[in-house]
Design a protein around this motif. Structure first.
Motif, PDB file in Angstrom:
ATOM      1  N   VAL A  44      45.859  87.227  -2.504  1.00 19.15           N
ATOM      2  CA  VAL A  44      46.750  86.795  -3.577  1.00 19.15           C
ATOM      3  C   VAL A  44      48.137  87.321  -3.256  1.00 19.15           C
ATOM      4  O   VAL A  44      48.314  88.527  -3.077  1.00 19.15           O
ATOM      5  CB  VAL A  44      46.279  87.317  -4.951  1.00 19.15           C
ATOM      6  CG1 VAL A  44      47.272  86.913  -6.039  1.00 19.15           C
ATOM      7  CG2 VAL A  44      44.884  86.800  -5.278  1.00 19.15           C
ATOM      8  N   PHE A  45      49.124  86.419  -3.170  1.00 15.95           N
ATOM      9  CA  PHE A  45      50.464  86.891  -2.800  1.00 15.95           C
ATOM     10  C   PHE A  45      51.534  86.209  -3.641  1.00 15.95           C
ATOM     11  O   PHE A  45      51.317  85.159  -4.254  1.00 15.95           O
ATOM     12  CB  PHE A  45      50.723  86.649  -1.310  1.00 15.95           C
ATOM     13  CG  PHE A  45      51.069  85.223  -0.956  1.00 15.95           C
ATOM     14  CD1 PHE A  45      52.384  84.830  -0.773  1.00 15.95           C
ATOM     15  CD2 PHE A  45      50.076  84.265  -0.804  1.00 15.95           C
ATOM     16  CE1 PHE A  45      52.708  83.521  -0.453  1.00 15.95           C
ATOM     17  CE2 PHE A  45      50.380  82.966  -0.482  1.00 15.95           C
ATOM     18  CZ  PHE A  45      51.706  82.573  -0.304  1.00 15.95           C
ATOM     19  N   GLY A  46      52.696  86.831  -3.679  1.00 13.66           N
ATOM     20  CA  GLY A  46      53.818  86.276  -4.423  1.00 13.66           C
ATOM     21  C   GLY A  46      54.989  87.247  -4.399  1.00 13.66           C
ATOM     22  O   GLY A  46      54.882  88.353  -3.864  1.00 13.66           O
ATOM     23  N   PRO A  47      56.108  86.862  -4.989  1.00 12.78           N
ATOM     24  CA  PRO A  47      57.279  87.739  -5.014  1.00 12.78           C
ATOM     25  C   PRO A  47      57.071  88.940  -5.935  1.00 12.78           C
ATOM     26  O   PRO A  47      56.146  88.962  -6.758  1.00 12.78           O
ATOM     27  CB  PRO A  47      58.390  86.826  -5.577  1.00 12.78           C
ATOM     28  CG  PRO A  47      57.852  85.438  -5.500  1.00 12.78           C
ATOM     29  CD  PRO A  47      56.373  85.548  -5.598  1.00 12.78           C
ATOM     30  N   THR A  48      57.930  89.915  -5.812  1.00 13.88           N
ATOM     31  CA  THR A  48      57.929  91.066  -6.703  1.00 13.88           C
ATOM     32  C   THR A  48      58.090  90.609  -8.151  1.00 13.88           C
ATOM     33  O   THR A  48      58.897  89.731  -8.445  1.00 13.88           O
ATOM     34  CB  THR A  48      59.095  92.008  -6.346  1.00 13.88           C
ATOM     35  OG1 THR A  48      58.926  92.464  -5.009  1.00 13.88           O
ATOM     36  CG2 THR A  48      59.132  93.204  -7.276  1.00 13.88           C
ATOM     37  N   GLY A  49      57.296  91.185  -9.045  1.00 12.49           N
ATOM     38  CA  GLY A  49      57.434  90.890 -10.462  1.00 12.49           C
ATOM     39  C   GLY A  49      56.784  89.600 -10.925  1.00 12.49           C
ATOM     40  O   GLY A  49      56.951  89.202 -12.078  1.00 12.49           O
ATOM     41  N   THR A 231      33.131  91.381  -1.110  1.00 14.63           N
ATOM     42  CA  THR A 231      34.075  90.330  -1.496  1.00 14.63           C
ATOM     43  C   THR A 231      35.478  90.927  -1.592  1.00 14.63           C
ATOM     44  O   THR A 231      35.956  91.217  -2.704  1.00 14.63           O
ATOM     45  CB  THR A 231      33.640  89.724  -2.846  1.00 14.63           C
ATOM     46  OG1 THR A 231      32.296  89.257  -2.726  1.00 14.63           O
ATOM     47  CG2 THR A 231      34.534  88.563  -3.262  1.00 14.63           C
ATOM     48  N   PRO A 232      36.167  91.153  -0.473  1.00 14.69           N
ATOM     49  CA  PRO A 232      37.471  91.814  -0.508  1.00 14.69           C
ATOM     50  C   PRO A 232      38.553  90.929  -1.126  1.00 14.69           C
ATOM     51  O   PRO A 232      38.564  89.708  -0.950  1.00 14.69           O
ATOM     52  CB  PRO A 232      37.785  92.080   0.971  1.00 14.69           C
ATOM     53  CG  PRO A 232      36.533  91.785   1.719  1.00 14.69           C
ATOM     54  CD  PRO A 232      35.742  90.843   0.899  1.00 14.69           C
ATOM     55  N   VAL A 233      39.472  91.584  -1.840  1.00 16.10           N
ATOM     56  CA  VAL A 233      40.643  90.917  -2.396  1.00 16.10           C
ATOM     57  C   VAL A 233      41.876  91.726  -1.997  1.00 16.10           C
ATOM     58  O   VAL A 233      41.949  92.920  -2.289  1.00 16.10           O
ATOM     59  CB  VAL A 233      40.567  90.797  -3.930  1.00 16.10           C
ATOM     60  CG1 VAL A 233      41.818  90.097  -4.465  1.00 16.10           C
ATOM     61  CG2 VAL A 233      39.311  90.051  -4.358  1.00 16.10           C
ATOM     62  N   PHE A 234      42.810  91.078  -1.317  1.00 14.77           N
ATOM     63  CA  PHE A 234      44.064  91.713  -0.929  1.00 14.77           C
ATOM     64  C   PHE A 234      45.190  91.173  -1.801  1.00 14.77           C
ATOM     65  O   PHE A 234      45.256  89.980  -2.088  1.00 14.77           O
ATOM     66  CB  PHE A 234      44.406  91.395   0.536  1.00 14.77           C
ATOM     67  CG  PHE A 234      43.796  92.315   1.545  1.00 14.77           C
ATOM     68  CD1 PHE A 234      42.848  93.267   1.195  1.00 14.77           C
ATOM     69  CD2 PHE A 234      44.159  92.241   2.886  1.00 14.77           C
ATOM     70  CE1 PHE A 234      42.284  94.115   2.140  1.00 14.77           C
ATOM     71  CE2 PHE A 234      43.608  93.076   3.838  1.00 14.77           C
ATOM     72  CZ  PHE A 234      42.671  94.018   3.466  1.00 14.77           C
ATOM     73  N   VAL A 235      46.089  92.061  -2.213  1.00 14.82           N
ATOM     74  CA  VAL A 235      47.319  91.674  -2.892  1.00 14.82           C
ATOM     75  C   VAL A 235      48.474  91.923  -1.928  1.00 14.82           C
ATOM     76  O   VAL A 235      48.538  92.983  -1.300  1.00 14.82           O
ATOM     77  CB  VAL A 235      47.529  92.483  -4.186  1.00 14.82           C
ATOM     78  CG1 VAL A 235      48.817  92.058  -4.883  1.00 14.82           C
ATOM     79  CG2 VAL A 235      46.333  92.320  -5.119  1.00 14.82           C
TER      80      VAL A 235
END
Length: 357
Positions: A44-49, A231-235
């Motif tokens: 799961v990725f995205g910009p800060t905030g 089931t790994p989840v990375f941020v």
């Protein structure tokens, strides 16, 4: 040694027995395409905030906890999230979970700052204190459900933590000269290691750059998935380039996998990649929803987030879901289809009422 077809049959049999059962993330539309199940690695990725941690907490910890509490007497499934909280204090995280639960149950917003006495001019009332005290059992049960490892760690430290956890809950057997298998004590346990977020992984001996450390952590996560069946989840965060002049000149844009900060390895290893985006922050739009109507004119709070499945190894991708976001509690809720949005719905999101239906 089993043949390839016999191994497929073994998985089919495991599915018939319920050992491959998936768990809902708590989002109807997203769950049509992705869900929580064994041996799936998600990024799961995205910009800060943008609310990445909140989305992950909602989808992989809090909603599964609610599901488990409702079904624990009728299901064999056990769910064990393991949160590597590289970024946040676990007491603050738990307090925000408490604020979320109270708001969800009663529509009463008691912000974390008010709960913890950060605001000298806005103290808890006796009624608010009494309401908080009603949730002792909820928090204690939630904290038995999820394991939180607080503070930044290096890749090997995180790996050793998961390996020790796995060895305490199963055994490793040598099946041939070159092959080992992991046999869990409880084949119905769904273990979810969550790393929040990977950019804060600490360096260790032998790795001279952040990219090398993230790549090593990704390698370990692949073992958690492929060998232990977890089931790994990375941020992850994206680079700051979305704020560049190049993007400001564009009418519409969204994050891409290439913009993930420091390393492309997590994206290559992940089975599912989900982006999270706040278009108002970057003065842009996404197809469908009028995000400007989901900005609280009094506080400036932005309540729209675009959630998009960019990669889905075992299903459809390029799926976008519009979500309402309640930043004070970290709650996400899927919006109705864009052409079904009305002024009343827009206002109910801003007021908070939409999250309570």
């Amino acid at each position: 040694m089993s043949t390839e077809f016999e191994q497929i049959l073994q998985e089919i049999e495991a599915g018939k027995e319920g050992r491959n059962h998936s768990v809902s993330m708590g989002f109807t539309k997203l769950n049509k395409y992705v869900s929580i199940r064994k041996k799936i690695m998600t990024l799961v990725f995205g910009p800060t905030g943008s609310g990445k941690s909140s989305l992950v907490h909602d989808a992989w910890i809090l909603n599964p906890f609610d599901w488990y509490m409702e079904n624990k007497h009728t299901t064999k499934l056990k769910i064990t999230p393991i949160l590597f909280s590289y970024e946040r204090s676990k007491i603050y995280t738990k307090t925000k979970w408490l604020a979320r639960k109270i708001f969800k149950d009663h529509g009463k917003l008691i912000p974390i700052g008010k709960m913890l006495g950060w605001w000298s001019n806005n103290r808890l009332t006796p009624d608010e204190h009494d309401l908080i005290m009603m949730y002792e059992d909820y928090i204690n049960e939630l904290c038995e459900f999820v394991i939180i490892k607080e503070g930044a760690d290096n890749p090997t430290g995180s790996y050793k933590f998961i390996k020790k956890f796995a060895e305490e809950r199963g055994k490793i057997e040598q099946v041939s000269e070159y092959n080992k298998v992991y046999i869990p004590n409880n084949p119905y346990e769904l273990v979810i290691p969550i790393v929040d977020h990977i950019g804060l992984v600490r360096m260790e001996r032998g790795y001279t750059t952040k990219k090398e450390a993230i790549d090593k952590l990704t390698e370990y996560a692949q073992e958690w998935r492929d060998f232990f069946g977890y089931t790994p989840v990375f941020v992850a965060q994206i680079t700051r380039e979305l704020g560049s002049v190049q993007y400001q000149k564009m009418d519409s844009f969204e994050p891409t996998v290439d913009q993930i900060k420091e390393s492309g390895a997590p994206g290559e290893a992940a089975d599912v990649i989900i982006s999270l985006f706040d278009p108002i922050r970057y003065n842009t739009t996404v197809p469908g929803y009028d995000a400007n109507k989901l900005v609280n004119k009094e506080t400036g709070a932005k309540h729209f987030r675009s959630v998009k499945i960019l990669k889905n190894t075992y299903g459809e991708d390029s799926i976008r879901v519009g979500c309402a976001f309640h930043g004070a509690t970290g709650m996400f809720k899927e919006l109705v289809k864009a052409d079904q949005m009305t002024e009343d719905i827009y206002q109910s999101v801003i007021s908070g009422a939409y999250f309570l239906t």
